[in-house]
Structures are given as C-alpha cells and as structure tokens.
Design a protein around this motif. Structure first.
Motif, PDB file in Angstrom:
ATOM      1  N   TYR A   1       0.771  -1.146   0.040  1.00  0.00           N
ATOM      2  CA  TYR A   1      -0.088  -0.111  -0.297  1.00  0.00           C
ATOM      3  C   TYR A   1       0.729   1.254  -0.163  1.00  0.00           C
ATOM      4  O   TYR A   1       0.364   2.357  -0.522  1.00  0.00           O
ATOM      5  CB  TYR A   1      -1.220  -0.145   1.068  1.00  0.00           C
ATOM      6  CG  TYR A   1      -2.409  -0.451   0.572  1.00  0.00           C
ATOM      7  CD1 TYR A   1      -2.687  -0.603   0.109  1.00  0.00           C
ATOM      8  CD2 TYR A   1      -2.784  -1.957   2.030  1.00  0.00           C
ATOM      9  CE1 TYR A   1      -4.018  -1.092  -0.829  1.00  0.00           C
ATOM     10  CE2 TYR A   1      -3.576  -2.632   0.800  1.00  0.00           C
ATOM     11  CZ  TYR A   1      -4.552  -1.436  -0.117  1.00  0.00           C
ATOM     12  OH  TYR A   1      -5.500  -2.475  -0.586  1.00  0.00           O
ATOM     13  N   PHE A   2       2.199   1.137   0.231  1.00  0.00           N
ATOM     14  CA  PHE A   2       2.652   2.488   0.119  1.00  0.00           C
ATOM     15  C   PHE A   2       3.166   2.820  -1.483  1.00  0.00           C
ATOM     16  O   PHE A   2       3.126   3.911  -2.056  1.00  0.00           O
ATOM     17  CB  PHE A   2       4.286   2.294   1.165  1.00  0.00           C
ATOM     18  CG  PHE A   2       5.257   3.471   0.612  1.00  0.00           C
ATOM     19  CD1 PHE A   2       4.748   4.796   1.595  1.00  0.00           C
ATOM     20  CD2 PHE A   2       6.234   3.343  -0.250  1.00  0.00           C
ATOM     21  CE1 PHE A   2       6.070   5.743   1.553  1.00  0.00           C
ATOM     22  CE2 PHE A   2       7.179   3.951  -0.011  1.00  0.00           C
ATOM     23  CZ  PHE A   2       7.405   4.979   0.565  1.00  0.00           C
ATOM     24  N   GLY A   3       3.609   1.550  -1.761  1.00  0.00           N
ATOM     25  CA  GLY A   3       3.698   1.794  -3.508  1.00  0.00           C
ATOM     26  C   GLY A   3       2.294   2.111  -4.008  1.00  0.00           C
ATOM     27  O   GLY A   3       2.535   3.103  -4.713  1.00  0.00           O
TER      28      GLY A   3
ATOM     29  N   TRP B   1      -2.648  -3.850  -9.178  1.00  0.00           N
ATOM     30  CA  TRP B   1      -1.793  -3.792  -8.479  1.00  0.00           C
ATOM     31  C   TRP B   1      -3.307  -4.002  -6.870  1.00  0.00           C
ATOM     32  O   TRP B   1      -2.369  -4.269  -6.319  1.00  0.00           O
ATOM     33  CB  TRP B   1      -0.603  -3.033  -8.568  1.00  0.00           C
ATOM     34  CG  TRP B   1       0.420  -3.028  -7.107  1.00  0.00           C
ATOM     35  CD1 TRP B   1       0.203  -3.914  -6.183  1.00  0.00           C
ATOM     36  CD2 TRP B   1       1.418  -1.790  -6.871  1.00  0.00           C
ATOM     37  NE1 TRP B   1       1.253  -4.109  -5.521  1.00  0.00           N
ATOM     38  CE2 TRP B   1       1.884  -2.212  -6.219  1.00  0.00           C
ATOM     39  CE3 TRP B   1       1.552  -0.822  -7.513  1.00  0.00           C
ATOM     40  CZ2 TRP B   1       2.701  -2.294  -5.315  1.00  0.00           C
ATOM     41  CZ3 TRP B   1       3.702  -0.761  -6.982  1.00  0.00           C
ATOM     42  CH2 TRP B   1       3.371  -0.902  -5.542  1.00  0.00           C
ATOM     43  N   ASN B   2      -3.489  -3.216  -7.324  1.00  0.00           N
ATOM     44  CA  ASN B   2      -4.471  -2.793  -6.233  1.00  0.00           C
ATOM     45  C   ASN B   2      -5.735  -3.696  -6.468  1.00  0.00           C
ATOM     46  O   ASN B   2      -6.164  -4.683  -5.035  1.00  0.00           O
ATOM     47  CB  ASN B   2      -5.545  -1.218  -6.270  1.00  0.00           C
ATOM     48  CG  ASN B   2      -6.024  -0.978  -4.856  1.00  0.00           C
ATOM     49  OD1 ASN B   2      -5.966  -1.526  -3.990  1.00  0.00           O
ATOM     50  ND2 ASN B   2      -6.425   0.311  -4.904  1.00  0.00           N
TER      51      ASN B   2
ATOM     52  N   LEU C   1     -13.246   5.603  -2.620  1.00  0.00           N
ATOM     53  CA  LEU C   1     -13.708   4.377  -1.953  1.00  0.00           C
ATOM     54  C   LEU C   1     -14.785   3.080  -2.570  1.00  0.00           C
ATOM     55  O   LEU C   1     -14.698   2.024  -2.053  1.00  0.00           O
ATOM     56  CB  LEU C   1     -14.755   4.463  -0.104  1.00  0.00           C
ATOM     57  CG  LEU C   1     -13.527   5.009   0.797  1.00  0.00           C
ATOM     58  CD1 LEU C   1     -15.355   5.982   1.841  1.00  0.00           C
ATOM     59  CD2 LEU C   1     -13.756   4.698   1.216  1.00  0.00           C
ATOM     60  N   ALA C   2     -14.935   4.182  -3.507  1.00  0.00           N
ATOM     61  CA  ALA C   2     -16.268   3.217  -4.607  1.00  0.00           C
ATOM     62  C   ALA C   2     -14.848   1.751  -4.978  1.00  0.00           C
ATOM     63  O   ALA C   2     -15.707   0.751  -5.037  1.00  0.00           O
ATOM     64  CB  ALA C   2     -16.523   3.812  -5.215  1.00  0.00           C
ATOM     65  N   VAL C   3     -14.422   2.634  -5.411  1.00  0.00           N
ATOM     66  CA  VAL C   3     -13.165   1.483  -6.549  1.00  0.00           C
ATOM     67  C   VAL C   3     -12.553   0.658  -6.088  1.00  0.00           C
ATOM     68  O   VAL C   3     -13.155  -0.652  -6.429  1.00  0.00           O
ATOM     69  CB  VAL C   3     -12.253   2.694  -6.909  1.00  0.00           C
ATOM     70  CG1 VAL C   3     -10.761   2.072  -7.642  1.00  0.00           C
ATOM     71  CG2 VAL C   3     -12.797   3.939  -8.186  1.00  0.00           C
ATOM     72  N   THR C   4     -12.525   1.008  -4.141  1.00  0.00           N
ATOM     73  CA  THR C   4     -12.005  -0.404  -4.076  1.00  0.00           C
ATOM     74  C   THR C   4     -12.988  -1.238  -3.665  1.00  0.00           C
ATOM     75  O   THR C   4     -12.829  -2.921  -3.450  1.00  0.00           O
ATOM     76  CB  THR C   4     -11.284   0.301  -2.328  1.00  0.00           C
ATOM     77  OG1 THR C   4     -10.552   1.330  -2.750  1.00  0.00           O
ATOM     78  CG2 THR C   4     -11.030  -1.126  -1.422  1.00  0.00           C
ATOM     79  N   LEU C   5     -14.270  -1.187  -3.142  1.00  0.00           N
ATOM     80  CA  LEU C   5     -15.248  -1.894  -3.051  1.00  0.00           C
ATOM     81  C   LEU C   5     -15.772  -2.716  -4.088  1.00  0.00           C
ATOM     82  O   LEU C   5     -15.621  -4.161  -4.573  1.00  0.00           O
ATOM     83  CB  LEU C   5     -16.866  -1.017  -3.180  1.00  0.00           C
ATOM     84  CG  LEU C   5     -16.681  -0.781  -0.858  1.00  0.00           C
ATOM     85  CD1 LEU C   5     -17.595   0.014  -1.354  1.00  0.00           C
ATOM     86  CD2 LEU C   5     -15.968  -1.935  -0.257  1.00  0.00           C
ATOM     87  N   VAL C   6     -15.679  -2.554  -5.456  1.00  0.00           N
ATOM     88  CA  VAL C   6     -15.853  -2.561  -6.858  1.00  0.00           C
ATOM     89  C   VAL C   6     -14.541  -4.089  -6.471  1.00  0.00           C
ATOM     90  O   VAL C   6     -15.404  -4.842  -8.258  1.00  0.00           O
ATOM     91  CB  VAL C   6     -15.280  -1.601  -8.204  1.00  0.00           C
ATOM     92  CG1 VAL C   6     -15.573  -2.341  -9.569  1.00  0.00           C
ATOM     93  CG2 VAL C   6     -16.915  -1.178  -7.810  1.00  0.00           C
TER      94      VAL C   6
END
Length: 214
Positions: free
Chosen positions: A46-48, A144-145, A207-212
């Motif tokens: 998560y730093f990267g 990556w995410n 926030l929405a992107v991470t949930l997707v």
C-alpha cells in the motif's frame, strides 16, 4: 486557483476519515481486532500504491490544463487494454469477445484523435505523452490494487485506511517539498464551494473503486 497538491492532500484526508469511521464500525459490530491480519507485506504494497495514486492524481490536474475533459476521458479509456495485457502476463486470461471489445474501443479512440482537415493529431505530442503516463499509472495501480485487495484477508476499510494514511503523508510531503510557482497563496487558498464538492466527490469515488475491486 487552488493548489493541485493541496487538493490531493485534502481528498486523501477525507478518504482516511471515511475509511477509519467505516472500519471502526466494523470492529465494534464484529468484535474483531482493529489490525486484523495486517502484516509488513501488505503495508509495503500500500505504500507503493499510495505513491502511484498520489502522482497520478496530481498529473490529472496538469493534464486537464492541456486537454479537454472529454479527450482526457477518452484517453483514460485506453487503460483497459493495458490492464488486459498485464492480467494476461499475471495468469488471468480474457476470452476472445473481451479482446475484440477492448481493441475496438482503442481503435475508435484513435479515430477521434485524428484531425482530417489538418492531417495531424488533435493534441500536441507533449499532451499525449502526459496522457500516456497517466494512463500507464492508472493501469498498473488498478491491477496492483486488485491483486492486493483480493490476495490478503484484511478488511477492505482497514486496507483503505492504510492506503489513505500513506496517501495523505505523501501528498503533504509533495506540497511542502515541490515548489509550485503558480499557487503561492497558501494551502487553503481558492477553495470555493465547487472546489470543496470536487474534493468530496473524489473521496467517495476512491472508496467505491476499492469495493468494486473486491
């Protein structure tokens, strides 16, 4: 008139508040430990990612000074092609119809960027270069995410809180360390109601992107 670096920092701060609040509610309701399954490896990931996102968010502001929002949006639509290539190299395959759709999208975007009257491209080479960098970072950070979100058994909002903590620190550091001769009036200068809405909308979008991805 507001500083792009301060805008990114304020957006990351809003995201962090939202993520911490949601994670706190999860901890209270589920009775789970606050740092559930957290380890050094995911912290490094998560730093990267935070570095990629912070650079890309600031690039967006500079790109929009050179291109119109429609062209910028079209350029960002090339990201699925790069994402598909990276997923292919990481072992995740796409079917033939998906490849056809992605290639057609790229071809259509290329057509919109050709000025038949002038027999030349619509934008300058420097604008395309900046757009190319932004699209590349978007594609890399997206893949990556997704791999991190799905590959670690850590609550999504805890992952978000970690990402936005790093993002906020990097954004503030970039505001302090990188000179910006155009915006010299202070961190909170130029924040009209419209600019505040921009920060809030970007925070909810993050926030929405991470949930997707999850």
């Amino acid at each position: 008139e507001f500083s792009p670096a301060s805008s990114v920092a304020l957006t990351e701060a809003c995201k962090l508040v939202l993520a911490v609040s949601l994670h706190g509610r999860h901890v209270r309701e589920a009775g789970s430990p606050p740092f559930e399954n957290l380890n050094k490896r995911i912290v490094a990931h998560y730093f990267g990612l935070a570095c990629c996102y912070t650079v890309n968010n600031q690039l967006t502001f500079y790109a929009l000074q050179m291109v119109d929002p429609g062209t910028f949006g079209l350029g960002k639509s090339l990201a699925p092609y790069m994402v598909a290539l990276m997923l292919r190299f990481t072992g995740q395959t796409l079917n033939q119809l998906q490849w056809v759709c992605i290639l057609l999208q790229c071809i259509c975007i290329a057509i919109t960027q050709y000025n038949a009257c002038k027999s030349a491209a619509v934008l300058s080479p420097s604008a395309y270069a900046l757009l190319g960098v932004a699209v590349s970072i978007t594609a890399v950070s997206s893949v990556w995410n997704q791999k991190v979100v799905k590959g670690f058994d850590v609550p999504v909002n805890l992952q978000n809180a970690l990402l936005y903590s790093f993002g906020l620190a990097i954004a503030i550091l970039s505001y302090v360390a990188i000179p910006d001769p155009v915006h010299t009036h202070g961190f909170f200068h130029g924040y009209s109601l419209l600019a505040v809405f921009l920060v809030v909308f970007q925070a909810f979008h993050g926030l929405a992107v991470t949930l997707v991805y999850k």
